[in-house]
Design an enzyme around this catalytic site. Structure first.
Site, PDB file in Angstrom:
ATOM      1  CB  CYS A  51       8.899   0.278  -2.739  1.00 46.90           C
ATOM      2  SG  CYS A  51       8.344   1.462  -1.532  1.00 46.90           S
ATOM      3  CG  ASP A  74      10.341  -4.829   0.506  1.00 47.71           C
ATOM      4  OD1 ASP A  74       9.493  -4.399  -0.357  1.00 47.71           O
ATOM      5  OD2 ASP A  74      11.672  -4.614   0.522  1.00 47.71           O
ATOM      6  CG  HIS A  77      14.366  -3.057  -3.718  1.00 50.27           C
ATOM      7  ND1 HIS A  77      12.946  -3.661  -3.524  1.00 50.27           N
ATOM      8  CD2 HIS A  77      14.547  -2.634  -2.242  1.00 50.27           C
ATOM      9  CE1 HIS A  77      12.738  -3.668  -2.540  1.00 50.27           C
ATOM     10  NE2 HIS A  77      13.298  -2.898  -1.712  1.00 50.27           N
ATOM     11  CG  HIS A  90      15.977  -3.507   2.272  1.00 53.17           C
ATOM     12  ND1 HIS A  90      15.209  -4.481   3.006  1.00 53.17           N
ATOM     13  CD2 HIS A  90      15.716  -3.108   1.312  1.00 53.17           C
ATOM     14  CE1 HIS A  90      13.887  -4.333   2.522  1.00 53.17           C
ATOM     15  NE2 HIS A  90      14.191  -3.472   1.326  1.00 53.17           N
TER      16      HIS A  90
HETATM   17  P1  HMG Z   1      -2.408   8.245   6.789  1.00 58.99           P
HETATM   18  O1  HMG Z   1      -3.533   8.063   6.062  1.00 58.99           O
HETATM   19  O2  HMG Z   1      -1.561   9.677   6.854  1.00 58.99           O
HETATM   20  O3  HMG Z   1      -2.720   8.214   8.629  1.00 58.99           O
HETATM   21  O4  HMG Z   1      -1.559   6.945   6.760  1.00 58.99           O
HETATM   22  P2  HMG Z   1      -3.690   8.552   9.542  1.00 58.99           P
HETATM   23  O5  HMG Z   1      -3.373   8.324  10.719  1.00 58.99           O
HETATM   24  O6  HMG Z   1      -4.634   9.802   9.103  1.00 58.99           O
HETATM   25  O7  HMG Z   1      -4.860   7.458   9.230  1.00 58.99           O
HETATM   26  C1  HMG Z   1      -5.774   7.216   8.177  1.00 58.99           C
HETATM   27  C2  HMG Z   1      -6.469   5.772   8.187  1.00 58.99           C
HETATM   28  O8  HMG Z   1      -5.573   4.930   8.277  1.00 58.99           O
HETATM   29  C3  HMG Z   1      -7.359   5.821   9.484  1.00 58.99           C
HETATM   30  O9  HMG Z   1      -8.294   4.753   9.143  1.00 58.99           O
HETATM   31  C4  HMG Z   1      -6.538   4.867  10.520  1.00 58.99           C
HETATM   32  O10 HMG Z   1      -7.045   4.224  11.104  1.00 58.99           O
HETATM   33  C5  HMG Z   1      -5.810   3.938   9.598  1.00 58.99           C
HETATM   34  P3  HMG Z   1      -9.900   5.619   8.904  1.00 58.99           P
HETATM   35  O11 HMG Z   1     -10.268   6.274   9.921  1.00 58.99           O
HETATM   36  O12 HMG Z   1      -9.673   6.383   7.461  1.00 58.99           O
HETATM   37  O13 HMG Z   1     -10.660   4.367   8.535  1.00 58.99           O
HETATM   38  N1  HMG Z   1      -4.552   3.414   9.853  1.00 58.99           N
HETATM   39  C6  HMG Z   1      -4.013   2.404  10.259  1.00 58.99           C
HETATM   40  N2  HMG Z   1      -4.709   1.062   9.845  1.00 58.99           N
HETATM   41  C7  HMG Z   1      -4.147  -0.049  10.054  1.00 58.99           C
HETATM   42  N3  HMG Z   1      -2.917  -0.122  10.609  1.00 58.99           N
HETATM   43  C8  HMG Z   1      -2.135   1.127  10.855  1.00 58.99           C
HETATM   44  C9  HMG Z   1      -3.084   2.423  10.670  1.00 58.99           C
HETATM   45  N4  HMG Z   1      -2.445   3.770  10.880  1.00 58.99           N
HETATM   46  C10 HMG Z   1      -3.488   4.384  10.345  1.00 58.99           C
HETATM   47  N5  HMG Z   1      -0.863   0.897  11.381  1.00 58.99           N
HETATM   48  C11 HMG Z   1       0.247   5.601   7.380  1.00 58.99           C
HETATM   49  C12 HMG Z   1      -0.413   7.179   7.492  1.00 58.99           C
HETATM   50  C13 HMG Z   1       1.636   5.642   7.626  1.00 58.99           C
HETATM   51  C14 HMG Z   1      -0.664   4.581   8.290  1.00 58.99           C
HETATM   52  C15 HMG Z   1       0.059   5.293   6.050  1.00 58.99           C
HETATM   53  O14 HMG Z   1       0.852   6.267   5.220  1.00 58.99           O
HETATM   54  C16 HMG Z   1       0.534   3.876   5.398  1.00 58.99           C
HETATM   55  O15 HMG Z   1      -0.005   2.944   5.931  1.00 58.99           O
HETATM   56  N6  HMG Z   1       1.399   3.575   4.499  1.00 58.99           N
HETATM   57  C17 HMG Z   1       1.912   2.604   4.085  1.00 58.99           C
HETATM   58  C18 HMG Z   1       3.467   2.553   3.836  1.00 58.99           C
HETATM   59  C19 HMG Z   1       3.990   1.231   3.255  1.00 58.99           C
HETATM   60  O16 HMG Z   1       3.675   0.150   3.900  1.00 58.99           O
HETATM   61  N7  HMG Z   1       5.047   1.243   2.553  1.00 58.99           N
HETATM   62  C20 HMG Z   1       5.675   0.216   2.138  1.00 58.99           C
HETATM   63  C21 HMG Z   1       6.748  -0.275   3.149  1.00 58.99           C
HETATM   64  S1  HMG Z   1       8.222   0.642   3.303  1.00 58.99           S
HETATM   65  C22 HMG Z   1       9.178  -0.142   2.276  1.00 58.99           C
HETATM   66  O17 HMG Z   1       8.955  -0.945   1.378  1.00 58.99           O
HETATM   67  C23 HMG Z   1      10.651   0.450   2.148  1.00 58.99           C
HETATM   68  C24 HMG Z   1      11.394  -0.950   2.740  1.00 58.99           C
HETATM   69  O18 HMG Z   1      11.359  -2.085   2.252  1.00 58.99           O
HETATM   70  C25 HMG Z   1      12.847  -0.484   2.749  1.00 58.99           C
HETATM   71  C26 HMG Z   1      13.512  -0.070   1.373  1.00 58.99           C
HETATM   72  O19 HMG Z   1      13.382  -1.012   0.427  1.00 58.99           O
HETATM   73  O20 HMG Z   1      13.725   0.950   1.260  1.00 58.99           O
HETATM   74  C27 HMG Z   1      11.284  -0.923   4.315  1.00 58.99           C
HETATM   75 MG    MG Z   2      12.381  -2.890   0.616  1.00 59.35          MG
END
Ligand code: HMG
Ligand code: MG
Length: 295
Positions: A241, A17, A210, A208
């Site tokens: 985030c 994070d 922030h 959790h």
């Molecule tokens: P998308 O673009 O809708 O998905 O992403 P897709 O299925 O159409 O895939 C698009 C491309 O991404 C493809 O590659 C996939 O292979 C690739 P391309 O054909 O274009 O070359 N792909 C991946 N590559 C590596 N690893 C994977 C993966 N999945 C698809 N797992 C997706 C959908 C969910 C993947 C995207 O939206 C994403 O990665 N989002 C990131 C979200 C994120 O990390 N946010 C921050 C974390 S959450 C947070 O911080 C909150 C938390 O701390 C709690 C709080 O504070 O509230 C937990």
């Molecule tokens: Mg967080």
């Protein structure tokens, strides 16, 4: 006067994070050093990285390399954040025995964060379930925007109950309740805990926070008073985030440690080692931001 827990577990989320939204490029070597220093502190669980799309989160594109190079201690749970089946497969390839999935209590945040609705995220978790069960993984579930959403404002309790129910129905072991933009106050936290702990055990939840508006510590105290004994934090208080503008870092692990220590609540953490890890990552971020400013 409620009885506070005698001990708490701090889940260190700094390497994931804390680093996922940094504007600077942090080398894999520095990430590995940071995690290795954290492993020396007495922490019981460290969230190492996330296996998400590198196009969305380029900061953690080296997830596999970092995961393979850290020095793992057998008594520590190392967790990886995974959004979908592909991420889960990659985490398993990198020897993770614990993963965290994530969804939200707000539709708009779910769309911005993962490009899918809350229901779609549940369908994806359902698809992942067989794989995590076959591999006997421990699964954590995050719910973001528990109290406030940067796009929708205050969140009602009904969608929260619905998402919690669905996550537990999926066999998820622990749910981490996320105040993504750090806007929750202790009254709101108490209201939610009062409602959900009528149905579920406090041991099934983590909090959790922030620390955007400096309320994280008070919110933790509210959580302790309700018997919650797992809290997420980041050494150095780094982070934010990328899909929640204005979200600042997680509450610093040092703050959670000091709070617990001052109240006689055991964390198992050695302060000097924790300070060393926090100092290290702060110095890296400072150094990188200075280099960035000179560009
Ligand atoms: P998308 O673009 O809708 O998905 O992403 P897709 O299925 O159409 O895939 C698009 C491309 O991404 C493809 O590659 C996939 O292979 C690739 P391309 O054909 O274009 O070359 N792909 C991946 N590559 C590596 N690893 C994977 C993966 N999945 C698809 N797992 C997706 C959908 C969910 C993947 C995207 O939206 C994403 O990665 N989002 C990131 C979200 C994120 O990390 N946010 C921050 C974390 S959450 C947070 O911080 C909150 C938390 O701390 C709690 C709080 O504070 O509230 C937990
Ligand atoms: Mg967080």
């Amino acid at each position: 006067m409620q009885t506070l827990p005698k001990s708490v577990k701090i889940v260190e989320v700094g390497p994931r994070d804390g680093l996922q939204s940094q504007s600077q490029v942090i080398s894999s070597e520095d990430k590995i050093n940071y995690i290795d220093l954290l492993s020396e502190t007495g922490l019981q669980e460290i969230e190492v990285t996330s296996f998400v799309s590198p196009k969305w989160i380029p900061q953690l594109a080296d997830a596999a390399e970092v995961s393979r190079s850290i020095n793992r201690h057998p008594e520590i749970i190392y967790t990886a954040l995974v959004p979908n089946f592909q991420g889960l497969q990659n985490a398993i390839k990198c020897q993770f025995r614990s993963v965290a999935v994530f969804t939200a209590a707000s539709e708009s945040f779910s769309q911005k964060n993962t490009n899918c609705s809350i229901d779609d995220s549940m369908t994806q978790f359902q698809d992942m379930r067989k794989l995590w069960e076959e591999n006997d993984l421990r699964v954590r579930g995050y719910i973001s925007t528990m109290w406030h959403c940067p796009y929708e404002g205050p969140i009602n309790i009904e969608p929260v109950i619905d998402v919690i129910t669905k996550l537990f129905d999926l066999g998820i072991n622990e749910i981490s309740l996320g105040d993504t933009i750090g806007k929750a106050n202790p009254n709101e936290v108490r209201h939610t805990l009062d409602t959900i702990l009528n149905r579920w055990d406090p041991a099934s939840f983590a909090l959790h926070f922030h620390d955007t508006f400096g309320m994280a510590e008070s919110n933790i105290i509210a959580g302790l008073e309700f018997g919650i004994n797992t809290f997420d934090s980041s050494a150095g208080g780094i982070g934010g985030c990328p899909y929640a503008e204005g979200a600042s870092g997680n509450i610093a692990t040092e703050k959670v440690f000091s709070l617990c220590d001052s109240m006689g609540i055991e964390t198992g953490i050695q302060k000097d080692k924790l300070d060393e890890a926090a100092k290290f990552i702060r110095s890296i971020l400072k150094k990188e931001s200075l280099i960035h400013a000179e560009d």
